[in-house]
Design a protein around this motif. Structure first.
Motif, mmCIF file in Angstrom:
data_model
loop_
_atom_site.group_PDB
_atom_site.id
_atom_site.type_symbol
_atom_site.label_atom_id
_atom_site.label_comp_id
_atom_site.label_asym_id
_atom_site.label_seq_id
_atom_site.Cartn_x
_atom_site.Cartn_y
_atom_site.Cartn_z
ATOM 1 N N LYS A 250 0.834 -1.220 0.000
ATOM 2 C CA LYS A 250 0.000 0.000 0.000
ATOM 3 C C LYS A 250 0.852 1.246 0.000
ATOM 4 C CE LYS A 250 -3.470 2.381 2.812
ATOM 5 N NZ LYS A 250 -4.260 2.338 4.071
ATOM 6 N N LYS B 239 -3.329 2.057 -2.417
ATOM 7 C CA LYS B 239 -4.305 1.385 -1.555
ATOM 8 C C LYS B 239 -4.878 0.123 -2.189
ATOM 9 C CE LYS B 239 -8.554 2.350 1.019
ATOM 10 N NZ LYS B 239 -9.587 3.380 1.327
ATOM 11 N N TYR B 240 -5.223 0.199 -3.485
ATOM 12 C CA TYR B 240 -5.886 -0.954 -4.115
ATOM 13 C C TYR B 240 -4.972 -2.173 -4.139
ATOM 14 C CZ TYR B 240 -8.249 -3.967 -7.435
ATOM 15 O OH TYR B 240 -8.859 -5.056 -8.009
ATOM 16 N N LEU B 241 -3.761 -2.000 -4.593
ATOM 17 C CA LEU B 241 -2.837 -3.127 -4.684
ATOM 18 C C LEU B 241 -2.465 -3.632 -3.290
ATOM 19 C CD1 LEU B 241 -1.583 -4.687 -7.013
ATOM 20 C CD2 LEU B 241 0.509 -3.355 -6.703
ATOM 21 N N ARG C 62 -4.367 -3.719 -0.749
ATOM 22 C CA ARG C 62 -5.488 -4.518 -0.246
ATOM 23 C C ARG C 62 -5.647 -5.812 -1.027
ATOM 24 N NH1 ARG C 62 -9.083 -1.052 -1.177
ATOM 25 N NH2 ARG C 62 -10.073 -1.944 -3.012
ATOM 26 N N THR C 63 -5.302 -5.784 -2.321
ATOM 27 C CA THR C 63 -5.599 -6.911 -3.207
ATOM 28 C C THR C 63 -4.508 -7.967 -3.249
ATOM 29 O OG1 THR C 63 -6.850 -5.369 -4.598
ATOM 30 C CG2 THR C 63 -6.354 -7.517 -5.543
ATOM 31 N N SER D 43 -8.216 -10.300 -10.095
ATOM 32 C CA SER D 43 -8.418 -9.329 -9.014
ATOM 33 C C SER D 43 -7.400 -8.197 -9.091
ATOM 34 C CB SER D 43 -8.348 -10.028 -7.658
ATOM 35 O OG SER D 43 -7.083 -10.626 -7.454
ATOM 36 N N LYS E 230 -8.292 -5.814 -12.113
ATOM 37 C CA LYS E 230 -9.671 -5.331 -12.219
ATOM 38 C C LYS E 230 -9.759 -3.847 -12.602
ATOM 39 C CE LYS E 230 -14.097 -5.282 -9.792
ATOM 40 N NZ LYS E 230 -14.414 -3.876 -10.110
ATOM 41 N N PRO E 231 -8.946 -2.967 -12.032
ATOM 42 C CA PRO E 231 -9.024 -1.554 -12.459
ATOM 43 C C PRO E 231 -8.756 -1.375 -13.955
ATOM 44 C CG PRO E 231 -7.784 -1.748 -10.411
ATOM 45 C CD PRO E 231 -7.992 -3.144 -10.926
ATOM 46 N N ASP F 55 -11.857 -2.566 -15.836
ATOM 47 C CA ASP F 55 -12.922 -1.559 -15.699
ATOM 48 C C ASP F 55 -12.644 -0.358 -16.595
ATOM 49 O OD1 ASP F 55 -14.163 -3.170 -13.862
ATOM 50 O OD2 ASP F 55 -13.412 -2.085 -12.103
#
Length: 551
Positions: free
Chosen positions: A357, A362-364, A366-367, A406, A409-410, A413
């Motif tokens: 993070k 943040k996304y990576l 968490r993922t 996962s 995903k960004p 999207d």
């Protein structure tokens, strides 16, 4: 049963006269007679003694099928019974500390001692019971691979292999029983003080062959409570069993003929024929396993016992993660609760998440720990299925796919937005379902092929549609089914598809049971006649045993 793959032999124990066969499998007359007798007696026995009757019936079933190897299920039952009580006592001892005349530091020391003792008991139980499973199921696999390694480096050392026996249902009852022990350890349930009740939870006969993997807090109270006589339970249970028999005997055993031929003779058939075989194996895997689960759940429901749902029309899934939320749901839930969450909450994973993070966002952050957790889970799912590199690669195939999906995903999207794709349109949803099914078919190749080399060859062969035969009908007739059987298969698949579509939208059994008596009996008659007349048995067409009995 004897299941052989890559030279590794596993014997699955099910009694048949003097040999070990499938005499007590769900699709035999022996089992049907057994179940009818048990059901009648269950509703005759006084309410308070019904759990005892279920225990005796379950042990009769198990001993009849696997008498020589009942020792293993007895070891699991007794060790878990004693261990769970010992763990429960540590919780009581820990609660008593707060009332002791000790300083805060002394109380902390006492609590740590109790926690260490509790953890030691849990680890001992896990090592004992999973150790039995690992030794019986995987020892030869490890030994053979070590011997290959020794050969590659010119060592004369040899690890001996044994003609090991895999007791009936050991993978299922071990996982189920260990979930009970872990739940007691976590304080989610209290230890059962009655050995007979623990034995019933472990050995309940409808689920011992192929699951589903039950949880103590959900299944055990239903087994022990005095279930009153219920016509609705019997009707719903028999309906579910008939649907399971239709899927198994009319569809799964029929497509198995083609799938077995294609996977055994892929070098000599066309690319289109290979694609058909892959597609039909995917259908076989679903209808065979879900059919068995329907029969098992129907047996239990006829006695007023609701077992966990294990399938939810998985081939309607839009993504691979959704597919695994719909396929073998009880195993997935077990892995999520007892592997994924504990692993994700370890100090190492928390530190990795914080570091990622800080550096990548943040996304990576968490993922990434979730992605690694998924790879571990699916590696273990592959190992659970058997001691074979195909299963390990199959598990990693799904774990890596889900991890990549996962993490990216960004990006996906963003692409959908840039390309102005209407993700909720029926066309795009249809594309997603077909794409997911195609990916699961690749998984089926890895799972079903004789070895990884054969899996790769079959995968490549499926792209060789340039050799499309001039007469595909003639080729299909060489796969083991005649024209009449293909017609029956097509009609059965249409029925399966229609029923699954309705089940996606409504509780079809509730709708059906509100119809008039004439309509219901007509459907019963058609279904029963279809199973009897179109089920795969007779000269040269004996019923195949259930695919997942080998696990």
């Amino acid at each position: 049963m004897i299941y052989t793959k890559n030279g590794f032999e596993i014997k699955q124990i099910l009694k048949k006269d003097k040999d070990w066969g499938i005499n007590m499998a769900f699709n035999t007359l022996t089992f049907l007679l057994f179940f009818v007798v048990i059901l009648i007696l269950y509703y005759i026995v006084p309410l308070k003694y019904r759990w005892i009757f279920l225990l005796l019936s379950s042990y009769f079933f198990y001993l009849y099928a696997s008498v020589k190897f009942a020792l293993f299920i007895i070891i699991t039952t007794i060790s878990s019974y004693i261990g769970a009580i010992m763990i429960d006592k540590t919780h009581v001892e820990e609660r008593k500390i707060k009332d002791m005349d000790l300083t805060a530091a002394e109380k902390k020391i006492e609590k740590e001692k109790i926690k260490k003792n509790r953890k030691f008991i849990l680890i001992s139980l896990l090592v004992l019971n999973f150790g039995i499973l690992v030794f019986l199921k995987y020892f030869n696999f490890f030994a053979q691979n070590l011997n290959v390694l020794f050969d590659s480096i010119s060592l004369a050392n040899r690890v001996p292999t044994f003609n090991l026996i895999l007791p009936l249902g050991i993978s299922f009852y071990t996982f189920q029983t260990m979930s009970y022990v872990i739940d007691v350890y976590w304080g989610k349930v209290n230890a059962e003080r009655n050995l007979g009740k623990v034995a019933l939870f472990v050995s309940f006969f409808p689920q011992i062959i192929e699951g589903p993997i039950g949880r103590f807090k959900d299944l055990a109270p239903q087994l022990y409570k005095p279930n009153a006589n219920s016509e609705k339970n019997i009707v719903y249970g028999v309906q579910l069993m008939m649907w399971g028999y239709f899927k198994k005997m009319v569809i799964a055993d029929r497509v198995a003929v083609v799938a077995d031929f294609v996977f055994g003779n892929y070098l000599s058939i066309s690319g289109v024929g290979t694609i058909i075989g892959i597609f039909l194996y995917a259908i076989q895997d679903y209808t065979d396993f879900s059919g068995c689960i329907d029969i098992a759940r129907g047996c239990a429901q006829a006695m007023g016992i609701e077992m966990a749902e294990n399938f939810k029309r998985p081939y309607f899934s839009r993504t691979i993660p959704e597919f695994w939320r719909r396929w073998h749901m009880s195993l997935g839930a077990w892995m999520k609760d007892y592997v994924f969450y504990p692993f994700s909450l370890t100090k190492v994973m928390r530190k990795l998440g914080k570091a990622t993070k800080k550096r990548f966002g943040k996304y990576l952050g968490r993922t990434l720990p979730v992605a690694i957790g998924n790879i571990l889970v699916f590696f273990l799912v592959g190992v659970w299925h058997g001691a074979n590199w195909n299963y390990i690669v199959w598990g990693l195939f799904y774990g890596v796919l889900i991890a990549i999906a996962s993490l990216m995903k960004p990006i996906f999207d963003w692409l959908n937005t840039k390309l102005k794709i209407k993700t909720n349109s029926k066309l795009f949803i249809g594309f997603q379902i077909l794409r997911t099914f195609w990916i699961t078919c690749i998984g089926c190749i890895i799972f079903r092929a004789e070895n990884l080399h054969a899996a790769w060859d079959i995968f490549l062969k499926s792209f060789q549609i340039i050799d499309f035969p001039l007469n595909i009908k003639a080729e299909l007739l060489t796969f083991g089914l005649n024209k009449a059987n293909y017609i029956v298969l097509l009609a059965s698949l249409i029925i399966l598809f229609i029923i699954d579509v309705f089940q996606e939208k409504m509780l079809i059994r509730d709708w059906f049971n509100k119809r008039n008596l004439v309509f219901k009996f007509f459907i019963y008659f058609i279904a029963f006649a279809a199973i009897i007349a179109l089920g795969m048995y007779g000269p040269g067409m004996s019923s195949n045993q259930f695919v997942y009995m080998q696990f």
